[in-house]
Enzyme design. Structure first.
Site, PDB file in Angstrom:
ATOM      1  N   SER A 233      23.511  21.759   1.057  1.00  0.00           N
ATOM      2  CA  SER A 233      24.024  23.129   1.159  1.00  0.00           C
ATOM      3  C   SER A 233      24.489  23.369   2.588  1.00  0.00           C
ATOM      4  O   SER A 233      24.416  22.483   3.450  1.00  0.00           O
ATOM      5  CB  SER A 233      22.933  24.143   0.785  1.00  0.00           C
ATOM      6  OG  SER A 233      21.854  24.074   1.707  1.00  0.00           O
ATOM      7  N   LYS A 234      24.939  24.589   2.854  1.00  0.00           N
ATOM      8  CA  LYS A 234      25.487  24.911   4.171  1.00  0.00           C
ATOM      9  C   LYS A 234      24.460  24.734   5.282  1.00  0.00           C
ATOM     10  O   LYS A 234      24.823  24.486   6.425  1.00  0.00           O
ATOM     11  CB  LYS A 234      26.008  26.358   4.178  1.00  0.00           C
ATOM     12  CG  LYS A 234      27.258  26.556   3.330  1.00  0.00           C
ATOM     13  CD  LYS A 234      27.737  27.991   3.418  1.00  0.00           C
ATOM     14  CE  LYS A 234      29.006  28.203   2.586  1.00  0.00           C
ATOM     15  NZ  LYS A 234      29.460  29.605   2.641  1.00  0.00           N
ATOM     16  N   ARG A 235      23.170  24.857   4.941  1.00  0.00           N
ATOM     17  CA  ARG A 235      22.160  24.723   5.989  1.00  0.00           C
ATOM     18  C   ARG A 235      22.109  23.300   6.560  1.00  0.00           C
ATOM     19  O   ARG A 235      21.537  23.074   7.619  1.00  0.00           O
ATOM     20  CB  ARG A 235      20.781  25.125   5.468  1.00  0.00           C
ATOM     21  CG  ARG A 235      20.177  24.152   4.460  1.00  0.00           C
ATOM     22  CD  ARG A 235      18.760  24.565   4.080  1.00  0.00           C
ATOM     23  NE  ARG A 235      18.162  23.640   3.163  1.00  0.00           N
ATOM     24  CZ  ARG A 235      18.313  23.664   1.845  1.00  0.00           C
ATOM     25  NH1 ARG A 235      19.090  24.601   1.310  1.00  0.00           N
ATOM     26  NH2 ARG A 235      17.727  22.778   1.071  1.00  0.00           N
TER      27      ARG A 235
END
Length: 876
Positions: free
Chosen positions: A372-374
């Site tokens: 994910s973006k994290r």
């Protein structure tokens, strides 16, 4: 009144309504949206005969629309774009065909028609890009195997999520696919005339879904459900309270016809639900996961096909489209696996063939959680902005869950098409490793010509917002700057962005304001040795008197000729480089310092860094960035000119404590004056005798050495990746050794009598890399593994670099300058022709502690000193 006139009455009435006229004018309304059955059902489906509805009824319908704002009319505006038509018995909308393309055929035996079906609700991310790639690879290989067929890669936009789908997102996804080079054969921007399978946006296929739902209704495989939202929520609450998994209870599944007709006549809104057959089971043979089965009735219950506003649901659209477009294999992420139940039931009910399915595992971050973006950049556009090459992205994405059975990790696009097989996709999740991606990208960068890399670096200057306003792509200053930045960083760059970020670092000057502000322990220790102050103040003095060499902005590009001009012969150094080298030799002689005691202080003074690329090249690109006609915006790029650096350097020198302004070894040197005059050379021992009383020679062997420079040899750290016995020579091993190049070196060594092959594999070794390739009993050997041996050569062992040494790095020898152009190793033919190694070899020995040395100086790497298991031996 004929139907076409009735439609016109309704359309005109709607357009005149103040409450909905703007809404209508932006839409294209399908004739089917106004269709009604002989029972007075509004919007029940496709008209199969001329309706018998009076104009008064239509007017009342309009009035109800005005009252209820169209809530209960089966009219789809806007996103579904159902085209308006008033021509009787004519329509331009797609129709449900009587026979599906793969009817009665085995999809596995047919030319592959593969589809990628993104929802335009955001950017194209890594997972979606991998799905698209796998489909594209199968399709491209199919086109080679089945020429002149309908095999191909189909792009289908699944935009039925009205709240989230946008044209901007669709354009972004299409742009990312184009950047990756995954060009579709059929799709929403298709220029190939294969209209029988289009349109390729679900929003343009509404008529087909309504017809399919009507077919299932007529055959008793679907039914109308009149449950309100409140009833469904109450049903769910009761089931949860009873500990039952929430699902539709089927209350309208077998409702009496009279009750259904009454609801229809009253204009009650309804959904169309699929009637899941009792005791049904869905089983698929998944290419990746093998046999997968579900109890359909227990898993999904009676699911919705059309919502009350006639918008079809995702799984219904997907199943219908896959059947109509002749999709042979559906490759998608494992999160869609449970969707297969609904889709297979719909296909079976429509008498449509099922495609093969291949569900690929998720891509995880390094923390083993779903990517994910994290975890950093995940969208394809961000990778483009970060300087990754499309071919490298394709290469790396292919490896996330697939391999060809070999150790090969670098593939061209054509090689991937040839090697890819769905059957080799693994079930286990893949971990996205950014460092691995950078390495793959660096390998692909080496395959790209310098002009192509420069074009990409130019884009990065734009992305990083370092250019003056109005800079044009054709400006000579911009072209030269891009070439210089590329040449400066190319050996180390992993992405094209690295070249620009490196240039930005070079433009800056990180020398602290004062000595007390130093945080770099290495720099502080070096300054405390005392050489820095004397050298820096000498440079300041020479700069003020115009003695210190500075490149001319008009000829600064000459400094990079050796990197940007491909020639068999090494070009002559530029005028500035020659002047700088002459200055450094004079500085070394007059200041009495050399080696790292000279080069490190000078580098820190001029660049503010303890390490980096050639100082001459850094000064050259800095001058280019400081020139009047430069393309670089000094403020945005943080440019600190040479004159500004001198001002900061002077202030820094003024802050250095007095005890660090004098070299620590001055007294030691003065105490070693001998009767021959001049300074005595440093000896290998501070005593004329060893601890055992054995006399030793105080003279430095370097003083009397007259052979070739040790820098003539290109000795690098390598890792043995493979060892096998030579078939025709009982004393030779054949080895593959990674020395930091594109491909491993093949080397033949006479080590077979001394060690086992399994003990050699994986070992770090030293390799003499600039020996000319030669045939060893027919085997191409390109280099030599350095070993230590005792006096009678009965014991031979590998020379060992430190375990943290970097593969590909060149070894250095203290007191010898391995930086700069003069320190570059000789070319291969020169090494062989002049027999350089044979002249140096007698001076390569191991100490009594087993340390390999040249003239008493140890072999060094970035991780420390090399060692061997043999003391007082020879190295060869």
């Amino acid at each position: 009144m004929h139907w076409s006139r009735q439609a016109m009455v309704v359309f005109a009435a709607l357009a005149c309504s103040r409450r909905v006229s703007a809404f209508v004018r932006q839409s294209r309304v399908s004739q089917s949206a106004f269709a009604s059955s002989s029972k007075g059902v509004v919007g029940a489906g496709i008209r199969r005969q001329k309706p018998k509805v009076s104009s008064d009824s239509l007017i009342r319908m309009v009035e109800r629309l005005q009252k209820d704002e169209g809530k209960h009319l089966d009219i789809r505006f806007g996103a579904m774009q159902l085209q308006a038509t008033v021509a009787e018995n004519e329509t331009s909308e797609p129709q449900l065909p009587p026979v599906f393309p793969l009817q009665g055929k085995d999809p596995q035996e047919e030319p592959p028609r593969m589809r990628f079906a993104p929802s335009p609700t955001g950017s194209l991310h890594v997972g979606g890009a991998r799905t698209a790639l796998y489909n594209w690879l199968v399709a491209k290989k199919g086109q080679l195997d089945f020429p002149n067929s309908e095999a191909g890669f189909i792009l289908r936009v699944e935009d039925t999520d009205l709240a989230r789908s946008t044209k901007e997102s669709e354009a972004s996804v299409l742009e990312d696919l184009t950047w990756l080079g995954l060009q579709w054969d059929e799709g929403p921007t298709d220029t190939i005339e294969i209209s029988k399978y289009g349109p390729y946006r679900q929003s343009e296929r509404g008529n087909i879904y309504v017809q399919a739902a009507e077919k299932l209704l007529e055959e008793g495989k679907a039914y109308r459900c009149f449950c309100t939202t409140e009833e469904l929520e109450e049903m769910k609450a009761q089931q949860e309270a009873a500990g039952i998994p929430p699902r539709y209870d089927g209350r309208w599944r077998d409702a009496p016809e009279e009750e259904v007709n009454k609801m229809l006549e009253d204009g009650k809104p309804f959904t169309v639900r699929f009637k899941v057959p009792e005791n049904s089971r869905v089983v698929i043979e998944d290419v990746v996961r093998g046999t997968v089965g579900w109890d359909a009735e227990a898993t999904v219950g009676d699911f919705i096909l059309l919502r009350s506003n006639r918008v079809p649901v995702y799984n219904f659209c997907v199943a219908v489209d896959d059947a109509l477009m002749g999709i042979s294999t559906v490759v998608r992420a494992e999160e869609h696996l449970t969707n297969t139940v609904r889709q297979a039931l719909v296909l079976d009910a429509l008498d449509a063939p099922r495609p093969r399915y291949a569900h690929c595992s998720l891509i995880l971050g390094e923390d083993k959680q779903k990517l994910s973006k994290r975890h950093g950049a995940t969208s394809c556009n961000q990778f483009r902005l970060d300087g990754f090459l499309p071919d490298a992205m394709i290469n790396y994405l292919a490896l996330l869950g697939w391999n060809d059975g070999s150790d090969n990790e670098i593939f061209t696009r054509d090689e991937l098409i040839d090697a890819f097989e769905l059957e080799r996709v693994v079930k286990s999740p893949s971990v996205f490793d950014m460092e691995k991606l950078k390495w793959v990208n660096s390998q692909h960068l080496k395959m790209v010509s310098l002009p192509e890399v420069v074009q990409l670096v130019k884009q990065q200057f734009e992305f990083e917002n370092m250019l003056k306003v109005g800079t044009d792509d054709s400006d000579l200053a911009f072209i030269n700057m891009s070439y210089a930045a590329t040449a400066l960083a190319r050996e180390r760059m992993q992405t094209t962005k690295d070249a620009v970020l490196n240039a930005k670092t070079v433009f800056g000057y990180d020398l602290p304001a004062t000595f007390n502000d130093i945080s770099d322990a290495e720099a502080k220790s070096m300054i405390e040795q005392g050489n820095f102050y004397n050298l820096a103040t000498r440079i300041l003095s020479d700069f003020e008197s115009d003695v210190f060499p500075i490149p001319d902005a008009s000829t600064a590009m000459d400094t990079f000729q050796s990197e940007i001009v491909e020639s068999a012969e090494k070009p002559q150094p530029s005028e500035f480089v020659g002047a700088y080298k002459k200055y450094m030799k004079t500085l070394s002689k007059e200041m009495g310092v050399k080696g790292k005691n000279l080069f490190h202080p000078v580098r820190l003074a001029l660049t503010g860094e303890m390490s980096g690329q050639e100082v001459t090249q850094q000064l050259a690109i800095l001058v280019m960035a400081s020139a009047d006609d430069t393309c670089i915006d000094a403020g945005k790029a943080g440019v600190v000119s040479v004159s500004e650096r001198m001002d900061r350097l002077k202030a820094f020198c003024d802050s250095i404590p007095e005890q660090f302004q004098t070299p620590k070894d001055v007294e030691q040197k003065s105490s070693k004056k001998d009767t021959k005059g001049g300074n005595a050379k440093a000896s290998r021992s501070s005593s004329s005798e060893t601890t055992t009383g054995t006399p030793v020679d105080d003279k430095d062997p370097k003083d009397s050495y007259e052979g070739p420079p040790i820098t003539a040899l290109d000795i690098r750290v390598g890792r043995i990746t493979k060892v096998w016995e030579h078939e025709e020579a009982d004393k030779l091993y054949c080895e593959e050794i990674d020395v930091g190049e594109d491909e491993p070196r093949t080397v033949a060594s006479g080590l077979r009598p001394y060690m086992k092959a399994e003990d050699m594999e994986g070992k770090l070794v030293l390799v003499l890399c600039n020996l000319k390739e030669r045939k060893m009993v027919g085997f191409p050997s390109h280099g030599m593994v350095l070993c230590a041996s005792n006096s009678d050569h009965t014991d031979v062992r590998l020379v060992n670099p430190p375990i943290d040494a970097k593969v590909g790095e060149r070894i250095t020898i203290p007191d010898f300058n391995f930086e700069g152009e003069d320190a570059e190793p000789f070319a291969e033919n020169k090494v062989g022709k002049k027999k350089v190694f044979e002249k140096i070899a007698p001076h390569l020995v191991t100490s009594k502690y087993g340390v390999p040395e040249f003239l008493g100086r140890p072999f060094m790497t970035s991780a420390g000193v090399c060692t061997s298991a043999i003391a007082e031996g020879t190295v060869a």
